[in-house]
Enzyme design. Structure first.
Site, PDB file in Angstrom:
ATOM      1  N   ASP A   1      -8.305   5.973   5.008  1.00 57.83           N
ATOM      2  CA  ASP A   1      -7.710   5.494   6.135  1.00 57.83           C
ATOM      3  C   ASP A   1      -6.947   6.656   6.878  1.00 57.83           C
ATOM      4  OD1 ASP A   1      -8.709   2.748   5.461  1.00 57.83           O
ATOM      5  OD2 ASP A   1      -6.806   2.454   4.234  1.00 57.83           O
TER       6      ASP A   1
ATOM      7  N   LYS B   1     -10.445   8.591  10.199  1.00 60.69           N
ATOM      8  CA  LYS B   1     -11.769   9.273  10.198  1.00 60.69           C
ATOM      9  C   LYS B   1     -12.486   8.746  11.323  1.00 60.69           C
ATOM     10  CE  LYS B   1     -12.542   8.286   5.948  1.00 60.69           C
ATOM     11  NZ  LYS B   1     -11.218   7.720   5.713  1.00 60.69           N
ATOM     12  N   GLY B   2     -12.366   7.401  11.419  1.00 60.24           N
ATOM     13  CA  GLY B   2     -13.097   6.728  12.489  1.00 60.24           C
ATOM     14  C   GLY B   2     -12.840   7.463  13.895  1.00 60.24           C
TER      15      GLY B   2
ATOM     16  N   GLY C   1     -13.424   1.201   6.203  1.00 55.39           N
ATOM     17  CA  GLY C   1     -13.262   0.376   7.409  1.00 55.39           C
ATOM     18  C   GLY C   1     -12.716   1.696   8.452  1.00 55.39           C
ATOM     19  N   HIS C   2     -13.356   1.740   9.322  1.00 55.20           N
ATOM     20  CA  HIS C   2     -13.239   2.776  10.132  1.00 55.20           C
ATOM     21  C   HIS C   2     -12.791   2.355  11.688  1.00 55.20           C
ATOM     22  CE1 HIS C   2     -15.311   5.954   7.712  1.00 55.20           C
ATOM     23  NE2 HIS C   2     -14.390   5.390   7.033  1.00 55.20           N
ATOM     24  N   THR C   3     -11.632   2.276  12.119  1.00 55.20           N
ATOM     25  CA  THR C   3     -11.355   1.513  13.260  1.00 55.20           C
ATOM     26  C   THR C   3     -11.347   2.713  14.559  1.00 55.20           C
ATOM     27  OG1 THR C   3      -9.599   0.647  11.709  1.00 55.20           O
ATOM     28  CG2 THR C   3      -9.367  -0.005  14.277  1.00 55.20           C
TER      29      THR C   3
ATOM     30  N   THR D   1     -11.786  -3.108  -3.251  1.00 54.40           N
ATOM     31  CA  THR D   1     -11.877  -3.955  -2.306  1.00 54.40           C
ATOM     32  C   THR D   1     -12.617  -5.384  -2.521  1.00 54.40           C
ATOM     33  OG1 THR D   1     -14.087  -2.764  -1.579  1.00 54.40           O
ATOM     34  CG2 THR D   1     -12.083  -2.005  -0.537  1.00 54.40           C
TER      35      THR D   1
ATOM     36  N   GLN E   1     -13.717   6.767   2.558  1.00 52.13           N
ATOM     37  CA  GLN E   1     -12.558   6.837   1.525  1.00 52.13           C
ATOM     38  C   GLN E   1     -12.031   8.170   1.864  1.00 52.13           C
ATOM     39  OE1 GLN E   1     -15.808   5.551   0.171  1.00 52.13           O
ATOM     40  NE2 GLN E   1     -14.929   3.907   1.064  1.00 52.13           N
TER      41      GLN E   1
ATOM     42  N   THR F   1     -12.367   5.381  -6.028  1.00 54.75           N
ATOM     43  CA  THR F   1     -13.737   4.539  -5.776  1.00 54.75           C
ATOM     44  C   THR F   1     -15.090   5.048  -6.759  1.00 54.75           C
ATOM     45  OG1 THR F   1     -14.917   3.549  -3.882  1.00 54.75           O
ATOM     46  CG2 THR F   1     -14.238   6.103  -3.806  1.00 54.75           C
TER      47      THR F   1
ATOM     48  N   GLY G   1      -7.378  -6.286   4.750  1.00 59.39           N
ATOM     49  CA  GLY G   1      -6.149  -6.790   5.360  1.00 59.39           C
ATOM     50  C   GLY G   1      -5.134  -6.816   4.518  1.00 59.39           C
TER      51      GLY G   1
ATOM     52  N   ASP H   1       2.541  10.376  15.977  1.00 58.03           N
ATOM     53  CA  ASP H   1       3.586   9.642  16.722  1.00 58.03           C
ATOM     54  C   ASP H   1       4.210   8.709  15.752  1.00 58.03           C
ATOM     55  OD1 ASP H   1       0.447   8.627  16.438  1.00 58.03           O
ATOM     56  OD2 ASP H   1       1.507   6.737  17.232  1.00 58.03           O
TER      57      ASP H   1
ATOM     58  N   SER I   1      -3.517  14.079  16.445  1.00 56.41           N
ATOM     59  CA  SER I   1      -3.755  12.726  17.064  1.00 56.41           C
ATOM     60  C   SER I   1      -2.363  12.297  17.299  1.00 56.41           C
ATOM     61  CB  SER I   1      -4.658  12.091  16.192  1.00 56.41           C
ATOM     62  OG  SER I   1      -4.652  10.659  16.499  1.00 56.41           O
TER      63      SER I   1
HETATM   64  P1  GDP Z   1     -10.424   5.485   8.452  1.00 59.27           P
HETATM   65  O1  GDP Z   1     -10.748   4.664   7.356  1.00 59.27           O
HETATM   66  O2  GDP Z   1     -10.150   6.902   7.966  1.00 59.27           O
HETATM   67  O3  GDP Z   1     -11.376   5.576   9.703  1.00 59.27           O
HETATM   68  O4  GDP Z   1      -9.123   5.158   9.270  1.00 59.27           O
HETATM   69  P2  GDP Z   1      -8.559   3.666   9.484  1.00 59.27           P
HETATM   70  O5  GDP Z   1      -9.334   3.369  10.730  1.00 59.27           O
HETATM   71  O6  GDP Z   1      -8.769   2.543   8.419  1.00 59.27           O
HETATM   72  O7  GDP Z   1      -7.025   3.514   9.595  1.00 59.27           O
HETATM   73  C1  GDP Z   1      -6.676   4.336  10.645  1.00 59.27           C
HETATM   74  C2  GDP Z   1      -5.764   3.637  11.667  1.00 59.27           C
HETATM   75  O8  GDP Z   1      -4.552   4.156  12.336  1.00 59.27           O
HETATM   76  C3  GDP Z   1      -6.515   2.907  12.632  1.00 59.27           C
HETATM   77  O9  GDP Z   1      -5.942   1.686  13.029  1.00 59.27           O
HETATM   78  C4  GDP Z   1      -6.515   3.730  13.997  1.00 59.27           C
HETATM   79  O10 GDP Z   1      -6.676   3.103  15.028  1.00 59.27           O
HETATM   80  C5  GDP Z   1      -5.136   4.528  13.661  1.00 59.27           C
HETATM   81  N1  GDP Z   1      -4.942   5.501  14.464  1.00 59.27           N
HETATM   82  C6  GDP Z   1      -5.903   6.509  14.135  1.00 59.27           C
HETATM   83  N2  GDP Z   1      -5.173   7.629  14.918  1.00 59.27           N
HETATM   84  C7  GDP Z   1      -3.851   7.408  15.085  1.00 59.27           C
HETATM   85  C8  GDP Z   1      -2.704   8.121  15.887  1.00 59.27           C
HETATM   86  O11 GDP Z   1      -2.883   9.217  16.032  1.00 59.27           O
HETATM   87  N3  GDP Z   1      -1.680   7.321  15.942  1.00 59.27           N
HETATM   88  C9  GDP Z   1      -1.780   6.080  15.693  1.00 59.27           C
HETATM   89  N4  GDP Z   1      -0.527   5.302  15.860  1.00 59.27           N
HETATM   90  N5  GDP Z   1      -2.636   5.439  15.309  1.00 59.27           N
HETATM   91  C10 GDP Z   1      -3.773   5.901  14.913  1.00 59.27           C
HETATM   92  P1  IMO Z   2     -11.892   4.226   4.492  1.00 56.21           P
HETATM   93  O1  IMO Z   2     -13.275   4.853   4.549  1.00 56.21           O
HETATM   94  C1  IMO Z   2      -8.655   3.213   1.676  1.00 56.21           C
HETATM   95  C2  IMO Z   2      -9.726   1.819  -2.431  1.00 56.21           C
HETATM   96  C3  IMO Z   2      -9.401   0.690  -2.929  1.00 56.21           C
HETATM   97  C4  IMO Z   2      -9.288   0.768  -4.245  1.00 56.21           C
HETATM   98  C5  IMO Z   2     -10.163   1.791  -4.748  1.00 56.21           C
HETATM   99  C6  IMO Z   2     -11.433   1.529  -5.544  1.00 56.21           C
HETATM  100  O2  IMO Z   2     -11.573   3.116   5.210  1.00 56.21           O
HETATM  101  O3  IMO Z   2     -10.830   5.338   4.201  1.00 56.21           O
HETATM  102  P2  IMO Z   2     -13.669   0.313  -4.387  1.00 56.21           P
HETATM  103  O4  IMO Z   2     -13.757  -1.111  -3.636  1.00 56.21           O
HETATM  104  O5  IMO Z   2     -13.942   1.419  -3.439  1.00 56.21           O
HETATM  105  O6  IMO Z   2     -13.998   0.292  -5.833  1.00 56.21           O
HETATM  106  O7  IMO Z   2     -12.027   0.201  -4.621  1.00 56.21           O
HETATM  107  O8  IMO Z   2     -10.582   2.551  -3.468  1.00 56.21           O
HETATM  108  N1  IMO Z   2     -10.630   2.201  -1.120  1.00 56.21           N
HETATM  109  C7  IMO Z   2     -10.216   2.577  -0.037  1.00 56.21           C
HETATM  110  N2  IMO Z   2      -8.722   2.824   0.431  1.00 56.21           N
HETATM  111  N3  IMO Z   2      -9.745   3.441   2.354  1.00 56.21           N
HETATM  112  C8  IMO Z   2     -11.103   3.227   2.153  1.00 56.21           C
HETATM  113  O9  IMO Z   2     -12.253   3.472   2.987  1.00 56.21           O
HETATM  114  C9  IMO Z   2     -11.158   2.799   0.586  1.00 56.21           C
HETATM  115  N4  IMO Z   2     -12.412   2.359   0.172  1.00 56.21           N
HETATM  116  C10 IMO Z   2     -11.962   2.092  -1.223  1.00 56.21           C
HETATM  117  O10 IMO Z   2      -8.440   0.039  -2.104  1.00 56.21           O
HETATM  118  O11 IMO Z   2      -7.979   1.424  -4.488  1.00 56.21           O
HETATM  119 MG    MG Z   3     -10.014   2.845   6.641  1.00 54.10          MG
END
Ligand code: GDP
Ligand code: IMO
Ligand code: MG
Length: 416
Positions: free
Chosen positions: A14, A17-18, A41-43, A126, A220, A235, A298, A329, A405
């Site tokens: 999280d 990366k997305g 979950g990439h947002t 998850t 991850q 994971t 969630g 930020d 960012s």
């Molecule tokens: P990923 O799994 O690595 O793709 O990351 P996620 O999407 O799960 O979580 C990153 C969250 O941070 C998302 O809700 C993005 O929209 C948000 N995000 C990414 N870059 C920034 C940033 O520079 N500032 C803020 N405030 N939010 C960001």
């Molecule tokens: P992205 O790509 C954050 C965590 C789970 C748990 C552990 C094992 O969005 O960064 P699993 O379901 O993979 O067997 O769970 O890994 N986990 C993540 N945490 N971001 C993820 O993916 C994750 N994918 C798995 O919360 O701790």
């Molecule tokens: Mg994510």
């Protein structure tokens, strides 16, 4: 000939990366996922609209890029079918490796049953069946995407698998699928996904030979890596850059620039060690301002300070050429920012990541905060103290910060 650039998570997932894959994808011809599954979950935010991707690579919003789901991914058909509904005309834009293993509904039931039985020792997965799907692959009892093309045979094979593992499934209270329903479900998957299944190994090789620009999107993060993370709270895939080679069928020589994605602080979702976790108001502020809620489950994310020891370790493991520092930020308005520069374990100070990360006491350095960086698009616009924070991160992690960012939006990104 070209090389494939890698985007890899440096902390516990999280990191953002997305956002970076989407931003960079504008300049790439092909974006590939090589590991993980719909646990990711990439947002992505573009012009105020939010997209949440789990299996589809984050290159999908760039109409020119071809998106590949590599052999190293565990593919949940229901999840990708639902995700595909967000987009029009995907034919010719997404390809699923014929060698990708299937993550079927029973894998998730097994995952959740195991977590229940573990009680307090639960990993906090998850619940998406990731561990059981990879376990079946390694046990050589899994099923691959190309088997979806022949639903009748696959249905028979799945029922045989249940017969062979009867004792285990009974103990876990996982029901044997009904034969007719199973076949109907597999026929539906074939009808929806059959046309996307391809020999993606050849496609990636051809793209490399034709000099196309390729971006590999990690899922991850390094601290969740099956070997190098906080085992067993990890994971079930190789999340480090080297995993992208086996997960796509390319060699280490095909890898180009490696960019590690890292938050300006740290978060973790699920259980397991997290040395810099902050239980005070500071951690709560990071969670609130950073909207730290999991995209897939969630769940609230645990928050804490930047851990330079862990990031240095992760940068070395991945061979990072640069870091992309995300969510700077979110630290706006903090008077003082802490950065972990070493660990104390059993009264001894260490500067490396031990195999067991329980019982680590972080040693912090204080750095002056700043008022605001939100929306900054130029390095020179950043306050002096923010520049000093970035410089300290570079020194401690021995890695250049090449991207910064400053909001979730695609354009609020500084490229140095
Ligand atoms: P990923 O799994 O690595 O793709 O990351 P996620 O999407 O799960 O979580 C990153 C969250 O941070 C998302 O809700 C993005 O929209 C948000 N995000 C990414 N870059 C920034 C940033 O520079 N500032 C803020 N405030 N939010 C960001
Ligand atoms: P992205 O790509 C954050 C965590 C789970 C748990 C552990 C094992 O969005 O960064 P699993 O379901 O993979 O067997 O769970 O890994 N986990 C993540 N945490 N971001 C993820 O993916 C994750 N994918 C798995 O919360 O701790
Ligand atoms: Mg994510």
């Amino acid at each position: 000939m070209s090389k494939a650039d890698v985007i890899v998570g440096i902390q516990w997932g999280d990191e953002g990366k997305g956002k970076i894959v989407d931003k960079l994808a504008q300049e790439y011809d092909m974006v590939c996922r090589s590991q993980g599954g719909h646990n990711a979950g990439h947002t992505i935010w573009v012009d105020g609209k939010r997209y949440a991707l789990h299996l589809i690579p984050s290159g999908i919003l760039n109409p020119k890029a071809i998106n590949i789901i590599g052999n190293g991914v565990v593919l949940n058909p229901d999840s990708i079918i639902k995700e595909m509904e967000q987009f029009d005309n995907l034919e010719g834009r997404i390809f699923i490796s014929d060698k990708a293993h299937l993550n079927l509904p029973y894998h998730s039931l097994i995952d959740m049953a195991r977590e229940r039985l573990k009680g307090d020792a639960a990993i906090g997965t998850t619940g998406k069946g990731i561990g059981p799907a990879y376990a079946d692959k390694i046990n050589r009892v899994g099923h691959r995407a190309d088997e979806l093309l022949d639903p009748k045979t696959l249905s028979k094979n799945i029922l045989n698998y249940f017969a062979q593992n009867k004792v285990i499934f009974e103990a876990l209270e996982v029901e044997v699928p009904n034969e007719a329903e199973l076949l109907e479900q597999l026929e539906y998957y074939n009808q929806k996904l059959g046309k996307f299944i391809a020999n993606t190994t050849n496609m990636v090789w051809e793209a490399i030979e034709d000099g196309k620009k390729i971006l590999l999107e990690g899922a991850q993060g390094t601290m969740l890596d099956i070997d190098h993370g906080t085992y067993p709270y990890v994971t079930s895939s190789a999340t480090v850059s080297a995993g992208a080679c086996t997960g796509l069928g390319i060699s280490p020589k095909d890898i180009g620039v490696v960019t590690g994605i890292v938050k300006a602080y740290t978060t973790r979702v699920g259980n397991g060690p997290f040395p810099t976790e902050d239980f005070t108001e500071a951690g709560e502020t990071m969670a609130d301002v950073g909207k730290e809620v999991g995209t897939t489950t969630g769940r609230g994310r645990r928050c804490g300070w930047f851990d330079a020891v862990a990031v240095r370790y992760a940068s070395r493991l991945n061979g990072c050429d640069q870091l992309s520092l995300m969510k700077l930020d979110v630290l706006d308005g903090f008077e003082t920012i802490k950065i972990c520069v070493a660990y104390e374990v059993d009264g001894k100070v260490i500067d490396y990541v031990p195999s067991n990360m329980e019982n680590i006491k972080p040693i912090y350095e204080d750095i002056a905060g700043w008022d605001s960086v939100v929306g900054c698009r130029e390095f020179d616009q950043l306050p002096q103290t923010a520049k000093q924070y970035i410089q300290r991160i570079e020194e401690l992690t021995k890695t250049k910060v090449g991207i910064i960012s400053t909001s979730p939006e695609r354009e609020d990104t500084i490229i140095r």
